[in-house]
Scaffold this motif. Structure first.
Motif, mmCIF file in Angstrom:
data_model
loop_
_atom_site.group_PDB
_atom_site.id
_atom_site.type_symbol
_atom_site.label_atom_id
_atom_site.label_comp_id
_atom_site.label_asym_id
_atom_site.label_seq_id
_atom_site.Cartn_x
_atom_site.Cartn_y
_atom_site.Cartn_z
ATOM 1 N N GLY B 60 18.165 20.995 -14.421
ATOM 2 C CA GLY B 60 17.447 19.761 -14.688
ATOM 3 C C GLY B 60 16.341 19.927 -15.708
ATOM 4 N N PHE B 61 15.708 21.094 -15.717
ATOM 5 C CA PHE B 61 14.624 21.343 -16.663
ATOM 6 C C PHE B 61 15.147 21.305 -18.090
ATOM 7 C CE2 PHE B 61 11.092 24.070 -18.265
ATOM 8 C CZ PHE B 61 10.085 23.214 -17.876
ATOM 9 N N ASP B 62 16.345 21.841 -18.280
ATOM 10 C CA ASP B 62 17.029 21.803 -19.568
ATOM 11 C C ASP B 62 17.217 20.367 -20.033
ATOM 12 O OD1 ASP B 62 18.423 22.700 -21.696
ATOM 13 O OD2 ASP B 62 20.280 23.102 -20.625
ATOM 14 N N THR B 63 17.653 19.484 -19.108
ATOM 15 C CA THR B 63 17.886 18.094 -19.451
ATOM 16 C C THR B 63 16.583 17.394 -19.802
ATOM 17 O OG1 THR B 63 19.741 18.128 -17.961
ATOM 18 C CG2 THR B 63 18.991 15.995 -18.655
ATOM 19 N N LEU B 64 15.501 17.730 -19.081
ATOM 20 C CA LEU B 64 14.188 17.154 -19.416
ATOM 21 C C LEU B 64 13.813 17.523 -20.844
ATOM 22 C CD1 LEU B 64 11.795 15.580 -18.320
ATOM 23 C CD2 LEU B 64 10.817 17.697 -17.539
ATOM 24 N N GLY B 65 14.051 18.794 -21.220
ATOM 25 C CA GLY B 65 13.781 19.202 -22.595
ATOM 26 C C GLY B 65 14.649 18.459 -23.580
ATOM 27 N N GLU B 66 15.915 18.226 -23.200
ATOM 28 C CA GLU B 66 16.827 17.541 -24.115
ATOM 29 C C GLU B 66 16.399 16.105 -24.340
ATOM 30 O OE1 GLU B 66 20.554 16.694 -22.586
ATOM 31 O OE2 GLU B 66 21.230 15.900 -24.481
ATOM 32 N N VAL B 67 15.989 15.423 -23.269
ATOM 33 C CA VAL B 67 15.529 14.046 -23.413
ATOM 34 C C VAL B 67 14.295 14.009 -24.294
ATOM 35 C CG1 VAL B 67 14.681 12.076 -22.129
ATOM 36 C CG2 VAL B 67 16.544 13.376 -21.235
ATOM 37 N N THR B 68 13.450 15.058 -24.184
ATOM 38 C CA THR B 68 12.268 15.134 -25.045
ATOM 39 C C THR B 68 12.668 15.275 -26.508
ATOM 40 O OG1 THR B 68 11.253 16.291 -23.224
ATOM 41 C CG2 THR B 68 10.039 16.243 -25.255
ATOM 42 N N VAL B 69 13.711 16.109 -26.766
ATOM 43 C CA VAL B 69 14.181 16.272 -28.144
ATOM 44 C C VAL B 69 14.677 14.942 -28.694
ATOM 45 C CG1 VAL B 69 15.943 17.341 -29.566
ATOM 46 C CG2 VAL B 69 14.723 18.699 -27.931
ATOM 47 N N LEU B 70 15.404 14.193 -27.858
ATOM 48 C CA LEU B 70 15.919 12.894 -28.303
ATOM 49 C C LEU B 70 14.774 11.936 -28.598
ATOM 50 C CD1 LEU B 70 18.845 12.177 -28.617
ATOM 51 C CD2 LEU B 70 18.728 10.942 -26.490
ATOM 52 N N PHE B 71 13.745 11.970 -27.737
ATOM 53 C CA PHE B 71 12.560 11.126 -27.964
ATOM 54 C C PHE B 71 11.893 11.497 -29.282
ATOM 55 C CE2 PHE B 71 7.893 11.097 -27.427
ATOM 56 C CZ PHE B 71 7.695 9.748 -27.484
ATOM 57 N N LEU B 72 11.770 12.819 -29.534
ATOM 58 C CA LEU B 72 11.149 13.258 -30.782
ATOM 59 C C LEU B 72 11.987 12.841 -31.981
ATOM 60 C CD1 LEU B 72 9.792 16.792 -29.941
ATOM 61 C CD2 LEU B 72 8.513 14.735 -30.408
ATOM 62 N N ALA B 73 13.321 12.879 -31.845
ATOM 63 C CA ALA B 73 14.187 12.458 -32.950
ATOM 64 C C ALA B 73 13.974 10.982 -33.255
ATOM 65 C CB ALA B 73 15.650 12.730 -32.601
ATOM 66 N N ALA B 74 13.908 10.149 -32.177
ATOM 67 C CA ALA B 74 13.702 8.707 -32.400
ATOM 68 C C ALA B 74 12.349 8.460 -33.049
ATOM 69 C CB ALA B 74 13.801 7.960 -31.075
#
Lengths: 86, 241, 131
Positions: B60-74
């Protein structure tokens, strides 16, 4: 895995490689983008054959729809044709 | 000349990579850590879809980081393509583009609620059937894309997108932090797990995937709206330079 | 056709297709001058890598790693005849595809900005570092 799946996989693999070479070699960027989306379409069928339905759904929505549309929007805002090299 | 050198280089690289890859056996049982996941997912967590269990709970921690990357991309996309207010009228600036045909408009209106329903179904049932937050979010974003290309006057309100995104992100992180209060690890399950293959099962997995679905949908809709609302011509300010 | 022959054909198809996609993508990144073409080549190479990951995790005659009622008996135990494929590569590829979309979007936004400033997307003609 029956014989028809194997034949489908072989045809799909050849189709994918041909589409990739076509996408790289064409000068028209719009045609190249559509060829890339065809690769994604075959890829999502492959993921389904490889028993990965989650990945197949993701590839079908992201690879076929969203990646293509953002490339098309970029081409609309820049140039459609690649310049001749050398 | 350069092309020949590139082909030679790729030939050598390809030979050794192919040598390594083709020594991996295909189609045989190579599971080691996955055995643990396949055992734990239905037994302890009561999540039917093991991929969802791996994505949301075990990693789950990995997914939290991934959602953060997507937020940063947007966010990065918005700041890269930022334009001054006087050009931005609030309408979808495809003014020069011709109006989409009546068939596309009526079809878009008709299909939009169905696409939203499909997206919501996919991310609510993420722990039971194939699919989940990412797929459902992307499906909802394609629904908005249909409206964006059909109607020239359709515009997404970025402030409400930011609110949805913020609430979903806070829900994700907040559920993880609530676990610490109950004496568990970050993002470890603390709710009752229920019965396997029923809608209310899996504890926090379903709630987190719904939050991920809203977050991905709002971020990708924002990305698409930003990309589609670029003006076609070259900026006037640069022609002076 | 025997099981072993089918397995060999599938291995050559999946591994060969993914390797070919990776190499074609790398060739495009190394030789092309157009920025959009370079990003397309990166997308192609990424597709090949995703296929390789999922193909490594496959098990012959396995089912998808979903414990639906079709593969369970009355006591919610897995049937003896069912083997499941590896869920970990699928989870990794799932996240990799979504991240790939974000990376591509940011790259294309930079391409649009570069075009507005230099009026070209040929990397040979973009010489000055002034933004």
């Amino acid at each position: 895995m029956n014989i028809f799946t194997v034949i489908l996989v072989v045809i799909g693999a050849i189709f994918m490689i041909v589409a990739a070479i076509y996408a790289i070699s064409r000068k028209d960027l719009l045609v190249a983008t559509i060829a890339t989306s065809i690769i994604s379409l075959v890829l999502s069928v492959f993921f389904f054959i490889l028993q990965a339905p989650d990945v197949a759904l993701t590839e079908a929505t992201i690879g076929v729809a969203l990646t293509t549309i953002i490339f098309v929007v970029t081409i609309r805002n820049t140039k459609r044709h690649e310049e001749e090299e050398e | 000349m350069k092309r020949i050198i590139t082909i030679l280089l790729l030939g050598v690289t390809g030979y050794f990579v192919a040598d390594a890859v083709f020594s991996i056996p295909f189609g045989v049982d190579k599971l080691n850590i996955a055995k643990e996941y396949l055992l734990n997912s239905p037994e302890e967590l009561k999540v039917a879809n093991t991929v969802t269990a791996v994505v949301v709970n075990f990693r789950g921690f990995d997914t939290l980081g991934e959602v953060t990357v997507l937020f940063l991309a947007a966010t990065g996309l918005g700041s890269i393509l930022f334009r001054r207010r006087k050009y931005h009228t609030g309408l979808n600036p495809q003014r020069e583009a011709p109006q989409a045909s009546r068939i596309v408009q009526v079809g878009g209106k008709l299909l939009f609620p169905l696409i939203l329903l499909l997206g919501a179904y996919v991310f609510i049932h993420g722990h039971l059937t194939p699919g989940g937050g990412f797929q459902g979010g992307v499906i909802i974003a394609t629904g908005y894309l249909l409206l964006l290309v059909s109607f020239r006057k359709f515009a997404v309100k970025h402030s409400s997108l930011t609110w949805v995104e913020a609430v979903a992100g806070v829900t994700f992180a907040g559920i993880g932090l609530t676990g610490l209060v109950f004496g568990k690890d970050f993002l470890e399950n603390f709710l009752p797990t229920g019965v396997l293959n029923s809608l209310l099962s899996g504890g926090i997995v379903g709630i987190i995937y719904v939050a991920v679905g809203f977050k991905v949908a709002s971020e990708l809709t924002g990305i698409l709206d930003t990309m589609l609302s670029i003006k076609v011509e070259v900026d006037e300010e640069n022609e002076e330079n | 056709m025997t099981e072993e022959l089918m397995q060999q054909i599938l291995k050559i198809s999946f591994y060969g297709a993914s390797l070919a996609l990776i190499l074609i993508g790398l060739y495009g990144v190394l030789t092309k001058k157009n920025l959009i073409k370079i990003l397309l080549s990166m997308a192609i190479a990424e597709s090949g890598l995703n296929l390789l990951f999922v193909a490594i995790g496959y098990i012959m005659n396995g089912t998808a790693p979903i414990f639906s009622t079709a593969v369970l008996d009355e006591n919610n135990q897995l049937l003896e005849t069912v083997t499941m494929v590896d869920p970990i590569p699928q989870a990794l590829v799932l996240t990799a595809i979504v991240i790939g979309l974000g990376v591509t979007a940011v790259g294309l936004a930079l391409v649009i900005r570069l075009y507005k400033h230099h009026n070209t997307i040929n990397i040979d003609e973009i010489r000055n570092l002034k933004w």
